[in-house]
Motif scaffolding. Sequence first.
Motif, PDB file in Angstrom:
ATOM      1  N   UNK A  86      17.898  -8.130   1.642  1.00 50.46           N
ATOM      2  CA  UNK A  86      17.339  -8.001   0.298  1.00 50.46           C
ATOM      3  C   UNK A  86      18.394  -8.370  -0.727  1.00 50.46           C
ATOM      4  N   UNK A  87      17.983  -8.409  -1.987  1.00 51.55           N
ATOM      5  CA  UNK A  87      18.841  -8.894  -3.057  1.00 51.55           C
ATOM      6  C   UNK A  87      18.565 -10.360  -3.335  1.00 51.55           C
ATOM      7  N   UNK A  88      18.934 -10.815  -4.528  1.00 51.55           N
ATOM      8  CA  UNK A  88      18.653 -12.204  -4.900  1.00 51.55           C
ATOM      9  C   UNK A  88      19.398 -13.189  -4.010  1.00 51.55           C
ATOM     10  N   UNK A 125      15.319 -19.045  -8.612  1.00 55.06           N
ATOM     11  CA  UNK A 125      13.929 -19.457  -8.404  1.00 55.06           C
ATOM     12  C   UNK A 125      13.161 -18.405  -7.651  1.00 55.06           C
ATOM     13  N   UNK A 126      12.014 -18.791  -7.153  1.00 54.65           N
ATOM     14  CA  UNK A 126      11.156 -17.839  -6.439  1.00 54.65           C
ATOM     15  C   UNK A 126      10.308 -18.569  -5.404  1.00 54.65           C
ATOM     16  N   UNK A 127      10.021 -17.855  -4.325  1.00 55.07           N
ATOM     17  CA  UNK A 127       9.055 -18.276  -3.319  1.00 55.07           C
ATOM     18  C   UNK A 127       7.751 -17.515  -3.557  1.00 55.07           C
ATOM     19  N   UNK A 194       4.924 -20.998   3.157  1.00 54.40           N
ATOM     20  CA  UNK A 194       5.415 -21.029   1.774  1.00 54.40           C
ATOM     21  C   UNK A 194       4.343 -21.699   0.921  1.00 54.40           C
ATOM     22  N   UNK A 195       3.706 -20.920   0.062  1.00 55.83           N
ATOM     23  CA  UNK A 195       2.660 -21.481  -0.795  1.00 55.83           C
ATOM     24  C   UNK A 195       3.252 -22.303  -1.939  1.00 55.83           C
ATOM     25  N   UNK A 196       4.348 -21.830  -2.496  1.00 60.90           N
ATOM     26  CA  UNK A 196       4.997 -22.576  -3.588  1.00 60.90           C
ATOM     27  C   UNK A 196       6.465 -22.207  -3.632  1.00 60.90           C
ATOM     28  N   UNK A 197       7.246 -23.143  -4.155  1.00 58.56           N
ATOM     29  CA  UNK A 197       8.685 -22.963  -4.306  1.00 58.56           C
ATOM     30  C   UNK A 197       9.085 -23.597  -5.623  1.00 58.56           C
ATOM     31  N   UNK A 198       9.685 -22.827  -6.491  1.00 55.62           N
ATOM     32  CA  UNK A 198      10.029 -23.364  -7.814  1.00 55.62           C
ATOM     33  C   UNK A 198      11.379 -22.832  -8.272  1.00 55.62           C
ATOM     34  N   UNK A 199      12.063 -23.676  -9.057  1.00 54.15           N
ATOM     35  CA  UNK A 199      13.324 -23.290  -9.696  1.00 54.15           C
ATOM     36  C   UNK A 199      12.991 -22.813 -11.096  1.00 54.15           C
ATOM     37  N   UNK A 200      13.304 -21.566 -11.383  1.00 53.50           N
ATOM     38  CA  UNK A 200      12.970 -20.984 -12.689  1.00 53.50           C
ATOM     39  C   UNK A 200      14.080 -21.192 -13.717  1.00 53.50           C
ATOM     40  N   UNK A 201      15.327 -21.291 -13.263  1.00 56.74           N
ATOM     41  CA  UNK A 201      16.430 -21.512 -14.203  1.00 56.74           C
ATOM     42  C   UNK A 201      17.651 -22.009 -13.430  1.00 56.74           C
ATOM     43  N   UNK A 202      18.584 -22.563 -14.167  1.00 61.74           N
ATOM     44  CA  UNK A 202      19.852 -22.999 -13.579  1.00 61.74           C
ATOM     45  C   UNK A 202      20.930 -22.912 -14.640  1.00 61.74           C
TER      46      UNK A 202
END
Length: 332
Positions: A86-88, A125-127, A194-202
């Motif tokens: 767990x954890x980011x 990001x998030x899965x 995996x339904x979606x994979x996106x980068x939310x910030x960098x």
Amino acid sequence: IDGETAVLVRNKRSGQQRLVTERQMFVPHVDEEVLQVQKLIKLADYQGCIVRGRDGDDQFYYGANQEQRSFFLPPHSEMVELTWSRGRRRERRDLVLTKIDLRPYYMSFEFNTHTKDNVELILEGSFFWQIVDLPSMVRMTGDTTGDVCNHARSKFIEAVSRVSLQEFMQEFNKIAENVHRLDDGFYAERGVKIHSLEVTSYRCADESTAKILQQIIQETTNRMNKLQQQESANEVSLQKIRGEIDREQAKGELIQAQIANTNATAKMEGLAEGERLASFLAATENSVPDPKQRLELWQVLRKREALEAVAGQNSHFYYTPADANLTIEARG
């Protein structure tokens, strides 16, 4: 013992265990001992669990199955515990689960990577993922979340290392889409979808580089705002030009209509004048047999009408010598 409680009993002589689930006031025999008081295990519709028997085989229970959604553990069996990270950054592997949520849900991630021009970035990001095959997951991995994030990290590192910082800023969503789309079967082997994979910030890991990146982002934002303003101004100008075109087209249509109306009026007046002339010539045919004289008489009458029209207004009428039929004589 009731519907929510059972007792696991062991025979002291034979060592055999039995599970007592009949509703009663239970009192063990002299040669029996109570090993465990069990509570009824209940599963929701979206949950699953694993029960391992004495022979080491795993049985999978699902809340969606009516006959499996509530049960007591059989003798010599145990609930299998899964230990996930767990954890980011999945830095701690201490998340212990006995009931697995089979619904789709989000899982965030964060890791470092380098671009082709050696700029270190921190991606967040998030899965949106789901466990679709519980037996495959248990067979292939003991740390599902850690495996999923580590595999995605390796794919991102591979993809980002091929592009420069500028290219990454322009196409990071496309890069994330390619990492998700070019799945090599890793997730399917582990019973995961995996339904979606996106980068939310960098952001840049180095502070000085981060300041430069902020300046680039700000300049990009300003340029986009200016482009938007210019597009709005161009749209207003274009609309104005279209209005001018529409007005000129309407004006041309008006002129065409006026010309057509004038031509029609002149045509009607010409027809009326022709009818008057024909009537005049026919009426004076007996009294003035000569056609030429009748036509001259008609012209005289038309001159008279013109003089009457001029006399009724404050205007001047000029005749040429031919119109006035003047003769100039020189007398000595």
